[in-house]
Design an enzyme around this catalytic site. Structure first.
Site, PDB file in Angstrom:
ATOM      1  N   MET A 186      36.242 -37.024 -43.102  1.00 45.32           N
ATOM      2  CA  MET A 186      35.814 -37.772 -41.896  1.00 45.32           C
ATOM      3  C   MET A 186      37.012 -38.093 -40.989  1.00 45.32           C
ATOM      4  O   MET A 186      38.122 -37.643 -41.216  1.00 45.32           O
ATOM      5  CB  MET A 186      35.082 -39.060 -42.298  1.00 45.32           C
ATOM      6  CG  MET A 186      33.859 -38.777 -43.130  1.00 45.32           C
ATOM      7  SD  MET A 186      33.004 -40.261 -43.681  1.00 45.32           S
ATOM      8  CE  MET A 186      33.951 -40.680 -45.136  1.00 45.32           C
ATOM      9  N   LYS A 213      17.648 -38.203 -39.416  1.00 47.50           N
ATOM     10  CA  LYS A 213      16.924 -38.167 -38.146  1.00 47.50           C
ATOM     11  C   LYS A 213      15.656 -39.005 -38.272  1.00 47.50           C
ATOM     12  O   LYS A 213      14.668 -38.567 -38.825  1.00 47.50           O
ATOM     13  CB  LYS A 213      16.563 -36.721 -37.832  1.00 47.50           C
ATOM     14  CG  LYS A 213      16.486 -36.417 -36.375  1.00 47.50           C
ATOM     15  CD  LYS A 213      16.450 -34.925 -36.090  1.00 47.50           C
ATOM     16  CE  LYS A 213      15.676 -34.125 -37.091  1.00 47.50           C
ATOM     17  NZ  LYS A 213      15.568 -32.715 -36.880  1.00 47.50           N
ATOM     18  N   ASP A 273      20.105 -35.375 -45.875  1.00 48.71           N
ATOM     19  CA  ASP A 273      20.879 -35.651 -44.670  1.00 48.71           C
ATOM     20  C   ASP A 273      21.048 -34.289 -44.028  1.00 48.71           C
ATOM     21  O   ASP A 273      20.877 -33.282 -44.685  1.00 48.71           O
ATOM     22  CB  ASP A 273      22.250 -36.214 -45.027  1.00 48.71           C
ATOM     23  CG  ASP A 273      22.110 -37.454 -45.884  1.00 48.71           C
ATOM     24  OD1 ASP A 273      21.319 -38.323 -45.506  1.00 48.71           O
ATOM     25  OD2 ASP A 273      22.778 -37.526 -46.926  1.00 48.71           O
TER      26      ASP A 273
END
Ligand code: SAH
Length: 501
Positions: A174, A59, A37
């Site tokens: 997050m 991606k 990642d």
């Protein structure tokens, strides 16, 4: 070779490349395929084998990211194909990393998988900001929470009221966009608005930023200072402790993004030195070294090796190619006559020879062709047989100089330097760096040939640092401004030229 495929879920740690485990690093260096990642793993990718396939799960072609199902399927397919796959995941694979789902997918497909835990950002990022998640007499527990769920929606799985009531530390990953709502929810649940909060962005990396505040103020502090994702939020009295502000020493190249244009197989020394000094290295291999295959010229020279009075190597690549060539023919250092004087252009070349058990007799003071001529000034070369082993494309200064002194010079081309074809993304990454390094004229020429007219307009933002006068001249001829040149024309010399004065 082991043909049984296997996947290793490896925790990369929070960002500092030194925070991967020993086992994780060993597996990464061996992997056939690495699935990453983007977050936190970029700097480790340089450790992969040059021929490793790197799949960026963050991606997908033409899209933002692979879905989790696509990632699972990729892992399954690669393992089925017999590959040793490292699934490199930021922090720890099982902390909000969906690593559990990947293991399930692999085991359900009947495939081999192993998990290598990592240092989670939940602990590592606060640690690098001087915040211990527990502290004697202050906090006896810490709870790691995702801030992903909207605290104002009833469907939430996270019981913020219960979390507010636990006396220990809360670590929130997050959800930076929901920080204000989360803090309000914790206050509503009973935490004092004055309770200390620390937010650590890009923790453990050179870009780390941290801010402190309280449940009442932190959202505003973050907004004002532009602190956002990725960040870890620590709520609790541990975030207000004093005398803990240790920090890894700021390294001299911290914050610098430096492009290495060397061939990938040769880049590691320069890269490692730059990384150790804190730089972020952007690898843009613009050349590749291809040994000249099946050349009768080389074989003749090797047959007559003992007849040469001097053997001159003008690059580490040349030295390595020569040694490889000897080994191909079941020969070694003994193929050289004792009386033959071995000349290496510089310490790098001498080191490469030493790896094959050959000590250079002469290493000039200046590591350029002219330096070799100077070093040979006191020698009687007239009528002597000299072998110059080098790249196919090379300057003739040395050869002309020796012939002028009536030496009988044979030249063999040991390798070609061919241009690599990096992706447009790699070129864009290089152009967004602050400094570019050139270790040979061929790197300059190949780099310039890769650029579009529009790319060229971006070159003025780059500091250009060259290994020596020949490379600098090529760079200037190509229209570049050379900002610094190594005093000693070696990799350590180049690194020294990059350091702030
Ligand atoms: N498995 C990872 C977490 C993945 S979820 C781990 O164990 O660390 C992604 C979140 O992790 C980010 O939104 C951020 O909250 C946090 N994170 C990851 N790397 C970070 C870093 N270097 N600094 C601060 N937070 C980070």
């Amino acid at each position: 070779m082991d043909t049984e495929g296997i996947a290793y879920l490896v925790g990369a740690g929070p960002g500092d490349p030194g925070l991967i485990t020993v086992r994780g690093m060993a597996l990464l260096r061996e992997a056939d395929v690495v699935v990453t990642d983007r977050l936190g793993t970029e700097r480790l990718l340089a450790e992969c084998r040059p021929d490793a396939e790197i799949i960026d799960a963050g991606k997908a072609p033409g899209r933002v990211a692979l879905t989790q199902d696509e990632i699972n399927q990729t892992l399954v397919d690669q393992v089925r194909a017999g590959k040793r796959v490292v699934r490199l995941k930021g922090g720890d694979p099982f902390v909000f990393g969906r690593g559990g789902e990947e293991v399930q997918a692999l085991l359900r497909a009947g495939l081999a998988v192993e998990v290598v835990p990592g240092i989670t950002s939940a602990i590592g990022a606060p640690a690098y900001a001087g915040v211990p998640v527990t502290h004697r007499a202050v906090s006896t527990s810490f709870t790691v929470i995702t801030g992903h769920e909207d605290p104002t929606k009833p469907s939430e799985q996270t019981d913020w009221d219960a979390l507010a009531k636990i006396p220990g530390t809360l670590v929130i990953l997050m959800g930076m966009g929901r920080l204000a709502a989360i803090c309000a929810r914790l206050v509503a649940g009973g935490r004092p608005p004055t309770q200390p909060v620390a937010v650590v962005q890009w923790g453990t990396t050179e870009r780390q930023r941290e801010v402190r505040g309280t449940l009442a103020t932190i959202a505003e502090v973050c907004a004002r200072q532009g602190v956002g994702s990725p960040a870890v939020t620590v709520v609790g009295d541990v975030a207000g402790l004093e005398d803990l502000d240790w920090r890894p020493p700021r390294r001299p190249l911290a914050g610098r993004r430096i492009v290495v244009t060397r061939a990938r197989a040769q880049a590691s020394e320069l890269r490692d030195r730059l990384v150790a000094l804190g730089a972020e290295v952007v690898e843009l291999p613009v050349i590749r070294i291809v040994p000249v295959a099946g050349s009768p010229e080389i074989d003749v020279a090797l047959d007559e090796l003992a007849d040469y009075d001097y053997v001159i190597l003008t690059s580490p690549n040349g030295a390595r190619c020569l040694l490889d060539r000897l080994a191909d023919r079941d020969l070694d250092a003994r193929a050289f006559e004792r009386a033959t004087r071995i000349v290496a252009i510089g310490p790098g070349t001498a080191d490469a020879l030493a790896e094959g058990g050959i000590r250079a007799d002469i290493v000039p003071e200046r590591f350029v062709a002219e330096g070799i001529l100077e070093a040979l000034e006191s020698e009687e070369v007239s009528g002597r047989r000299v072998l110059v082993a080098r790249a196919r494309e090379a300057r003739d200064t040395l050869i002309d100089g020796l012939r002028e002194r009536d030496a009988s010079v044979d030249v063999v081309a040991l390798y070609d330097t061919v241009t690599e074809t990096p992706t447009p993304e790699q070129i864009a990454a290089a152009l967004s760096a602050d400094t570019i390094t050139f270790t040979a004229s061929s790197t300059v020429t190949s780099f310039m040939a890769l650029l579009s007219p529009e790319d060229r307009t971006k070159l003025t933002a780059l500091r250009v640092v060259s290994i020596g006068p020949v490379t600098s001249e090529t760079a200037r001829d190509a229209g570049l401004t050379v900002h610094a040149q190594a005093t000693e024309h070696t990799i350590p010399g180049l690194v020294a030229a990059l350091l702030p004065s």
